[in-house]
Design an enzyme around this catalytic site. Structure first.
Site, mmCIF file in Angstrom:
data_model
loop_
_atom_site.group_PDB
_atom_site.id
_atom_site.type_symbol
_atom_site.label_atom_id
_atom_site.label_comp_id
_atom_site.label_asym_id
_atom_site.label_seq_id
_atom_site.Cartn_x
_atom_site.Cartn_y
_atom_site.Cartn_z
ATOM 1 N N ASN A 122 13.979 26.503 18.917
ATOM 2 C CA ASN A 122 15.511 26.227 18.755
ATOM 3 C C ASN A 122 15.476 25.393 17.605
ATOM 4 O O ASN A 122 15.035 24.294 17.220
ATOM 5 C CB ASN A 122 15.753 24.965 20.063
ATOM 6 C CG ASN A 122 16.947 24.384 20.136
ATOM 7 O OD1 ASN A 122 17.654 24.033 19.173
ATOM 8 N ND2 ASN A 122 17.497 24.478 21.410
ATOM 9 N N HIS A 178 18.476 21.329 15.590
ATOM 10 C CA HIS A 178 18.474 20.205 14.665
ATOM 11 C C HIS A 178 18.349 20.195 13.130
ATOM 12 O O HIS A 178 18.483 19.394 12.375
ATOM 13 C CB HIS A 178 17.435 18.880 15.533
ATOM 14 C CG HIS A 178 17.983 18.700 16.583
ATOM 15 N ND1 HIS A 178 19.072 18.026 16.809
ATOM 16 C CD2 HIS A 178 17.306 19.188 17.961
ATOM 17 C CE1 HIS A 178 19.156 17.605 18.161
ATOM 18 N NE2 HIS A 178 18.341 18.411 18.933
ATOM 19 N N HIS A 225 22.111 26.001 20.556
ATOM 20 C CA HIS A 225 23.252 25.652 21.531
ATOM 21 C C HIS A 225 24.340 25.218 20.734
ATOM 22 O O HIS A 225 24.542 24.252 19.947
ATOM 23 C CB HIS A 225 22.521 24.216 22.135
ATOM 24 C CG HIS A 225 23.538 23.654 23.150
ATOM 25 N ND1 HIS A 225 23.089 22.469 23.873
ATOM 26 C CD2 HIS A 225 24.700 24.007 23.712
ATOM 27 C CE1 HIS A 225 24.069 22.038 24.615
ATOM 28 N NE2 HIS A 225 25.009 23.049 24.622
ATOM 29 N N ARG A 262 27.632 23.551 20.961
ATOM 30 C CA ARG A 262 28.244 22.573 21.853
ATOM 31 C C ARG A 262 29.657 22.588 21.568
ATOM 32 O O ARG A 262 30.480 22.814 20.670
ATOM 33 C CB ARG A 262 27.774 21.399 21.446
ATOM 34 C CG ARG A 262 26.276 20.981 21.931
ATOM 35 C CD ARG A 262 25.754 19.637 21.840
ATOM 36 N NE ARG A 262 26.212 18.938 22.829
ATOM 37 C CZ ARG A 262 25.434 18.227 23.811
ATOM 38 N NH1 ARG A 262 24.141 18.751 23.801
ATOM 39 N NH2 ARG A 262 25.937 17.708 24.688
ATOM 40 N N ARG A 306 28.693 19.590 17.088
ATOM 41 C CA ARG A 306 28.021 18.355 16.577
ATOM 42 C C ARG A 306 26.998 18.939 15.768
ATOM 43 O O ARG A 306 26.329 18.467 14.700
ATOM 44 C CB ARG A 306 27.424 17.392 17.461
ATOM 45 C CG ARG A 306 26.330 17.966 18.141
ATOM 46 C CD ARG A 306 25.635 16.609 19.373
ATOM 47 N NE ARG A 306 26.596 16.310 20.247
ATOM 48 C CZ ARG A 306 26.205 15.520 21.521
ATOM 49 N NH1 ARG A 306 25.122 15.271 21.450
ATOM 50 N NH2 ARG A 306 27.184 15.554 22.152
ATOM 51 N N GLU A 354 22.521 28.956 24.053
ATOM 52 C CA GLU A 354 22.934 27.861 25.114
ATOM 53 C C GLU A 354 24.331 27.456 25.121
ATOM 54 O O GLU A 354 24.614 27.293 23.908
ATOM 55 C CB GLU A 354 21.919 26.526 24.717
ATOM 56 C CG GLU A 354 20.506 26.995 25.000
ATOM 57 C CD GLU A 354 19.409 25.820 24.651
ATOM 58 O OE1 GLU A 354 20.166 24.754 24.266
ATOM 59 O OE2 GLU A 354 18.584 25.763 24.689
ATOM 60 N N THR A 407 21.107 17.543 26.105
ATOM 61 C CA THR A 407 21.322 17.832 27.666
ATOM 62 C C THR A 407 20.544 17.038 28.532
ATOM 63 O O THR A 407 19.229 17.116 28.666
ATOM 64 C CB THR A 407 20.853 19.364 27.558
ATOM 65 O OG1 THR A 407 21.244 20.170 26.910
ATOM 66 C CG2 THR A 407 21.209 20.121 28.992
ATOM 67 N N GLU A 434 15.726 28.696 33.398
ATOM 68 C CA GLU A 434 15.176 27.711 32.528
ATOM 69 C C GLU A 434 14.821 26.433 33.237
ATOM 70 O O GLU A 434 15.796 25.521 33.415
ATOM 71 C CB GLU A 434 15.571 27.655 31.368
ATOM 72 C CG GLU A 434 14.695 26.645 30.225
ATOM 73 C CD GLU A 434 15.297 27.021 28.830
ATOM 74 O OE1 GLU A 434 15.740 28.013 28.605
ATOM 75 O OE2 GLU A 434 14.932 25.935 28.171
ATOM 76 N N HIS A 455 12.567 21.618 27.206
ATOM 77 C CA HIS A 455 13.305 20.084 26.600
ATOM 78 C C HIS A 455 12.185 19.214 26.582
ATOM 79 O O HIS A 455 11.433 18.875 27.698
ATOM 80 C CB HIS A 455 14.166 20.018 27.900
ATOM 81 C CG HIS A 455 15.474 18.951 27.255
ATOM 82 N ND1 HIS A 455 14.967 17.607 26.824
ATOM 83 C CD2 HIS A 455 16.631 19.216 26.581
ATOM 84 C CE1 HIS A 455 16.165 17.177 26.269
ATOM 85 N NE2 HIS A 455 17.099 18.083 26.380
#
Ligand code: PXP
Length: 251
Positions: A10, A13, A46, A48, A52, A73, A104, A154, A193
């Site tokens: 992922n 970030h 993801h 969003r 962000r 996602e 999340t 998931e 996660h």
């Protein structure tokens, strides 16, 4: 023998850091390319509602420039469905989303949101996109995911990762139980996660799991040793846990 466990990296970030200055660096697509070279089996991002971190353009470029499967996602909103239908990622993972949350915070309550989710899942599946539901490790949620026609669940590993040592075993047992239930219902089963070098092995050893999605820790660890090194080490920990679980590890 326990099968291969895919690593979905992922890259959200990387975009968080880029957006802190509003420019183009560091580019999450470059990170995805490096992840592919370092042993990732897929890229997860993801998108969003508040954008962000990952942007619409990131998703478009991840799909067009990166050969690995893309796992998008997203929340089950009309805006996101239209983006998914236009982009055609390999997987959509439906997640709950609250504006004020830092990340999340829990799984999607698919049992409570059955009527909202059913037409969304149908539209995505009809478009040839595999649909995954991000849920807490709970048998009822797994059963509803099957009834909804999802391809995959998931399992949220956040509680397992955050709990004190005394509670770890019971959280791990919940993950194992839900994974068994999912595979018994012919659902593909992923997890993710909060996973780190310290927490990944017992999860990776669950034979029913076919994929882990890991982001924040890998990107954070990249500050100290580089993204290539953090992904390769995670990959090795996952492979060793699998080999240990099936008694195949070489000395
Ligand atoms: N899986 C899902 C569904 C997520 O929402 C996230 C966080 O975006 C992850 C996996 C990865 O979590 P982490 O960044 O804590 O590794």
């Amino acid at each position: 023998m326990t099968g291969y466990l895919r690593l979905g990296v992922n890259i959200d970030h990387v975009a968080t850091i880029r957006n802190a200055r509003g420019g183009l660096h560091p580019d999450p697509v470059r990170a995805a390319r490096l992840a592919a070279e370092s042993g990732a089996d897929g890229i997860t991002a993801h998108l969003r509602e508040d954008r962000r971190h990952i942007s619409d353009d990131d998703i478009r470029r991840l799909k067009s420039d990166i050969a690995l499967p893309l796992n998008l996602e997203m929340a089950a909103t009309e805006e996101m469905i239209e983006i998914a239908l236009a982009t055609q990622p390999d997987h959509v993972c439906l997640v709950p989303e609250k504006r004020a949350e830092l990340t999340t915070e829990g799984g999607l309550d698919v049992a409570a949101q059955h009527n909202l989710l059913a037409p969304v899942i149908r539209r995505l599946c009809d478009a040839g996109i595999r649909v995954s539901l991000f849920i807490d490790p709970d048998r009822v949620q797994v059963a509803v995911a099957e009834a909804l026609g999802a391809d995959c669940v998931e399992l949220h590993t956040g509680t397992y990762c955050e709990v004190s040592d005394a509670g770890r075993d019971s959280q791990l047992a919940r993950l194992k139980d839900a994974a068994t239930e999912a595979v018994g219902r012919s659902l593909e089963c992923h997890a993710g996660h909060g996973l780190s070098f310290d927490t990944v092995a017992p999860v990776a050893a669950i034979p029913e799991l076919t994929e882990l999605n890991i982001g924040h820790f890998l990107v954070g660890e990249a500050i100290f040793g580089g993204l290539d090194s953090s992904i390769r080490r995670m990959r090795a920990l996952m492979d060793n846990a699998r080999a240990d679980a099936s008694g195949q590890r070489s000395a």
